[in-house]
Design a protein around this motif. Structure first.
Motif, PDB file in Angstrom:
ATOM      1  N   TYR B  48       0.852  -1.537   0.336  1.00 26.90           N
ATOM      2  CA  TYR B  48       0.030  -0.167   0.202  1.00 26.90           C
ATOM      3  C   TYR B  48       0.870   1.287  -0.232  1.00 26.90           C
ATOM      4  N   GLY B  49       0.156   2.205  -0.800  1.00 23.86           N
ATOM      5  CA  GLY B  49       1.194   3.773  -0.601  1.00 23.86           C
ATOM      6  C   GLY B  49       0.835   4.504   0.884  1.00 23.86           C
ATOM      7  N   GLN B  50       1.490   5.566   0.544  1.00 23.67           N
ATOM      8  CA  GLN B  50       1.077   7.232   1.548  1.00 23.67           C
ATOM      9  C   GLN B  50      -0.769   7.024   1.581  1.00 23.67           C
ATOM     10  N   SER B  51      -1.335   7.137   1.083  1.00 28.59           N
ATOM     11  CA  SER B  51      -2.789   7.123   1.136  1.00 28.59           C
ATOM     12  C   SER B  51      -3.659   5.698   1.589  1.00 28.59           C
ATOM     13  N   GLY B  52      -2.509   4.985   1.697  1.00 26.08           N
ATOM     14  CA  GLY B  52      -3.429   3.632   1.471  1.00 26.08           C
ATOM     15  C   GLY B  52      -4.176   2.774   0.580  1.00 26.08           C
ATOM     16  N   GLU B  53      -3.455   3.519  -0.831  1.00 28.48           N
ATOM     17  CA  GLU B  53      -4.220   2.695  -2.136  1.00 28.48           C
ATOM     18  C   GLU B  53      -2.769   1.502  -2.219  1.00 28.48           C
ATOM     19  N   LEU B  54      -3.586   0.478  -2.895  1.00 23.72           N
ATOM     20  CA  LEU B  54      -2.891  -0.701  -3.123  1.00 23.72           C
ATOM     21  C   LEU B  54      -1.895  -0.312  -4.230  1.00 23.72           C
ATOM     22  N   ILE B  55      -0.720  -0.462  -3.942  1.00 25.14           N
ATOM     23  CA  ILE B  55      -0.087  -1.041  -5.486  1.00 25.14           C
ATOM     24  C   ILE B  55       0.250  -1.784  -5.799  1.00 25.14           C
ATOM     25  N   THR B  56       0.058  -3.055  -5.231  1.00 27.45           N
ATOM     26  CA  THR B  56      -0.290  -4.481  -6.174  1.00 27.45           C
ATOM     27  C   THR B  56      -0.159  -5.878  -4.699  1.00 27.45           C
ATOM     28  N   THR B  57      -0.347  -6.995  -5.614  1.00 24.70           N
ATOM     29  CA  THR B  57      -0.448  -8.043  -4.556  1.00 24.70           C
ATOM     30  C   THR B  57      -0.017  -9.238  -4.837  1.00 24.70           C
TER      31      THR B  57
END
Lengths: 463, 320
Positions: B48-57
């Motif tokens: 997850y990135g800075q704002s809690g967004e999913l980058i990858t799994t």
């Protein structure tokens, strides 16, 4: 345990017992299952009601106390747990503690589902049926409601009925056994009677008969037995009368021979009459010889046809041979043979035996014909048979005697028997040989006018 | 019949392709700061990135139970039931090394000072050191079930989870310098450099859940004090001057000062096993509700669902 009824009875009782035992186990199983199901649903119902007491957040002391209070009044074991150690909260880490619920159950409870278990629980050291309901708030397992009931109590409940059940089963088995025994006896009674009858018969009592009261296999067996007994009795009587006749027939000539020979020995008979006595002894001896010969012949014929030698025969030729052999006797009484023979008839048979048949019939005809009479000898083809008819014009046979003339030692005129020299076996032998050749014998007669004897032999079939 | 054969053949080809694919994960931008959650019920790493967004799994076929970042571009993945630990490169998504470690790995720790990798084995009760490239260096036998690790200066502090002993080991030669008494089922270590103290959490004994964090003198092993932070505090994270403590038994997150004063406490998530400071946010992983919580000043800013069983948090800042 030799009687078939006892075996059948035992078998039936065994089957009955097996059925009862099976039913007992099955009922017990069903009872327990139903009871367990019922207990389970009661537990879930109770649990769901108690669950409503939880309104979210941490499981409060008040809630635990409330549940404890309820549990005190319930016959179910109920308690609430909020200790995370008991709830397998640490599970990804190896824990040294046997928690109240396992990781799989925790997973189910987290989803809000109830968990039910039946079996041994180490914590309570007994077999239990348990229902676990979750107290969840925002996906957190804050606690659980644990309800259980010992399975032993359910089995105990079932055990109370066991004595009643077993008593009932034994009573039923006794009553059923009694009725089955009675039924068996009734069914197998005729068989018993039959066995008695057979024993009696073995002991020589041929008069015994059984009552045929049923129309089953045993009934059929009984009537078959009766028929068999009839046949044996008839045969036995025939045998007895045959032996009586034979001994009677032999006794007369023997007494003649004995009497005359003793008289000669003692010199009672004078010189002049001695020749006459010796001639009489010789005549009686001849008669005995002939009788024994014929008896032997008859006995041999009864054995089998194995000694027969079948061949193609010219029917007319065989008849003529027979006539030649009795010609001398006919000449003595000045009897003429009137022959009308079909020369083309060919039969299959034993030449000697056929000749014997013809001779016997011809001798009878000569015997019962008056002097200076004639005898007709005719052969022809009727349907598929070669027929020889020998007709005499003698004394004839009374109608009441006709059916019996082929029986051994049967004589139309008993008083005449010994003097006429016949053994009473001639027609018996004829009938036997004709039967061996698959032929027929027919005798017609009008008393005082003569008799016509026809023998029919199958024609040789042309290929 | 032919069709079936063709069907099977294509299935096999697809499977081969899929397994080849699984060897290579989606790459992570080297400049991307992230917090990654290692999920153990559905083995995976979710970034997850800075704002809690999913980058990858990254979804794994192997049942990894732990992960540790090695520097900025590598991650080591290990499992208690796995023979090998794998090193994956983040920027390429490729597996760069597979280390034969044997069954029973309970924890991994990367020491930046010495660029060493430490693994603990709960079956052999060993502590093993590797170079950052995965070359075996040394082994030492500790007490029953070594697991939690923390380092300070020349020493590595290892809790023997099923024992009542904390082992102090020299990082380079793996010599056991000292052994301190601790309670059994102790878990979670935090080194307070300022106070020269070692904070020790734990689960508890038997059916008694632990409520305390015990603080030991880093050099003597003397028990200085204990704070009551119920129930079952097992995870620590530094937040500025304070310390974040996660008590998974009561789903409580505490922010305490170095003296143990509670600044705030909040129930967050279900069964939070991991907490981490990611830039200016506090991240809490709820193991039972499969949710990551992003907090700012003690306020939940965002919550995201992860794969099942988030168990560890890996943080890569943007300071490199």
């Amino acid at each position: 345990m030799k009687k078939i009824s006892s075996k059948l009875w035992l078998l039936m009782v065994l089957f009955l017992s097996a059925t009862i035992i099976f039913m007992y186990i099955f009922t017990n199983f069903l009872y327990e299952q139903l009871y367990v199901e019922d207990t389970k649903s009661t537990m879930i119902e109770t649990g769901e009601k108690l669950q409503t007491k939880y309104s979210g957040g941490k499981v409060s002391d008040q809630l635990i106390a409330d549940i404890e209070q309820f549990a005190a009044m319930s016959n179910l074991e109920i308690f609430a747990v909020r200790n995370p150690r008991e709830l397998s909260a640490c599970v990804p880490f190896d824990i040294d503690y046997d928690a109240l619920i396992g990781p799989d159950e925790r997973k189910q409870l987290l989803l809000g589902n109830a968990v039910t278990k039946i079996g041994y629980e180490e914590r309570f050291d007994r077999q239990i049926i348990s229902v676990i309901l979750p107290f969840t708030d925002q996906n957190r397992l804050e606690g659980i409601l644990y309800i259980y009931y010992p399975l032993a109590k359910i089995s105990e409940l079932a055990k109370e009925e066991v004595i009643l059940l077993i008593t009932g089963a034994i009573m039923f088995l006794l009553v059923a056994g009694f009725f089955v025994y009675q039924g068996m006896r009734k069914i197998l009674q005729p068989l018993d009677t039959l066995q008695h009858a057979v024993n009696q018969m073995t002991a020589g009592d041929y008069n015994v008969r059984v009552n045929v009261s049923v129309n089953d296999e045993i009934g059929h067996l009984s009537s078959a037995f009766n028929q068999m007994a009839d046949a044996i009795q008839q045969d036995d009587e025939a045998q007895k009368s045959f032996l009586a006749t034979v001994s009677h027939e032999l006794r007369t000539p023997i007494s003649y021979v004995k009497g005359y020979s003793e008289a000669i020995q003692k010199g009672i008979i004078d010189e002049a009459k001695r020749d006459e006595a010796i001639r009489l002894i010789a005549k009686e001896a001849t008669r005995m010889e002939r009788l024994t010969n014929e008896l032997m012949q008859l006995a041999r014929k009864e054995d089998s046809q194995a000694e027969s030698y079948f061949d193609m025969l010219v029917f007319a030729e065989t008849i003529r041979d027979a006539i030649r052999l009795v010609q001398q006797k006919a000449n003595e009484k000045n009897i003429q043979f009137v022959q009308q023979l079909n020369e083309e008839i060919i039969v299959i048979g034993d030449e000697e035996k056929l000749k014997q048949v013809f001779i016997n019939i011809l001798e009878n005809a000569i015997h019962y014909s008056t002097d200076h009479s004639s005898i007709r000898v005719e052969s022809s083809i009727v349907e598929s048979y070669a027929v020889l008819t020998i007709t005499d014009y003698g004394i004839g046979i009374p109608p009441e005697d006709l059916p019996h003339v082929t029986e051994r030692f049967y004589r139309v005129n008993k008083a005449r028997s010994r003097s006429d020299g016949g053994s009473g076996l001639g027609l018996s032998i004829v009938e036997q040989i004709v039967k061996q050749h698959k032929g027929k014998l027919k005798i017609k007669s009008i008393l005082g006018e003569g008799a016509a004897v026809s023998v029919m032999f199958p024609l040789m079939e042309e290929e | 019949m032919k069709k079936i054969i063709i069907y099977f053949f294509s299935c096999i080809v697809l499977l081969l392709l899929a397994s080849c694919d699984s060897e290579r994960m989606e790459d992570i931008n080297p400049h991307q700061p992230f917090v990654a959650s290692l999920n153990i019920l559905q083995p995976s790493l979710t970034f997850y990135g800075q704002s809690g967004e999913l980058i990858t799994t990254w979804v794994f076929e192997k049942g990894y139970t732990g992960a540790v970042l090695i520097g900025f571009d590598q991650v080591l993945l290990y499992g208690y039931q796995l023979q090998h630990a794998d090193i994956l490169q983040l920027s390429s998504g490729k597996k760069v090394k597979s280390i034969e470690v044997g069954l029973g790995i309970t924890n991994g720790y990367y020491d930046e000072d010495t660029s060493q990798l430490f693994l603990t084995n709960g079956k052999t009760n060993e502590l093993i050191s590797y170079t950052e490239n995965g070359q075996l260096k040394k082994k030492v036998k500790l007490r029953n079930y070594p697991m939690s690790m923390a380092a300070s200066k020349d020493y590595l502090y290892v809790i023997n989870y099923k024992d009542t002993v904390l082992s102090v080991v020299h990082k380079e030669n793996l010599e056991v310098i000292d052994e301190w008494p601790v309670s059994t089922s102790s878990q979670g270590l935090y080194v307070s450099h300022e106070h020269q103290e070692l904070w020790v959490g734990g689960h508890g004994i038997g059916n008694k859940p632990n409520k305390f964090v015990r603080v030991y003198n880093l050099s003597t092993g003397q028990l200085n004090r204990e704070f009551t932070l119920p129930l079952m505090p097992i995870a620590f994270s530094k937040a500025d001057e304070d310390i974040i403590v996660s008590s998974h038994g009561s789903n409580t997150i505490y922010r305490v000062t170095a003296d143990g004063d509670i600044l705030w406490q909040q129930d967050i998530g279900a069964n939070p096993f991991a907490v981490a400071q990611f830039q200016d946010k506090l991240v809490v992983a709820g193991y039972d509700d499969h949710t990551l919580y992003f907090l700012d000043d003690g306020e939940i800013q965002k919550q995201v669902k992860t794969k099942e069983g988030p168990f560890q948090l890996l943080v890569r800042g943007d300071s490199h």
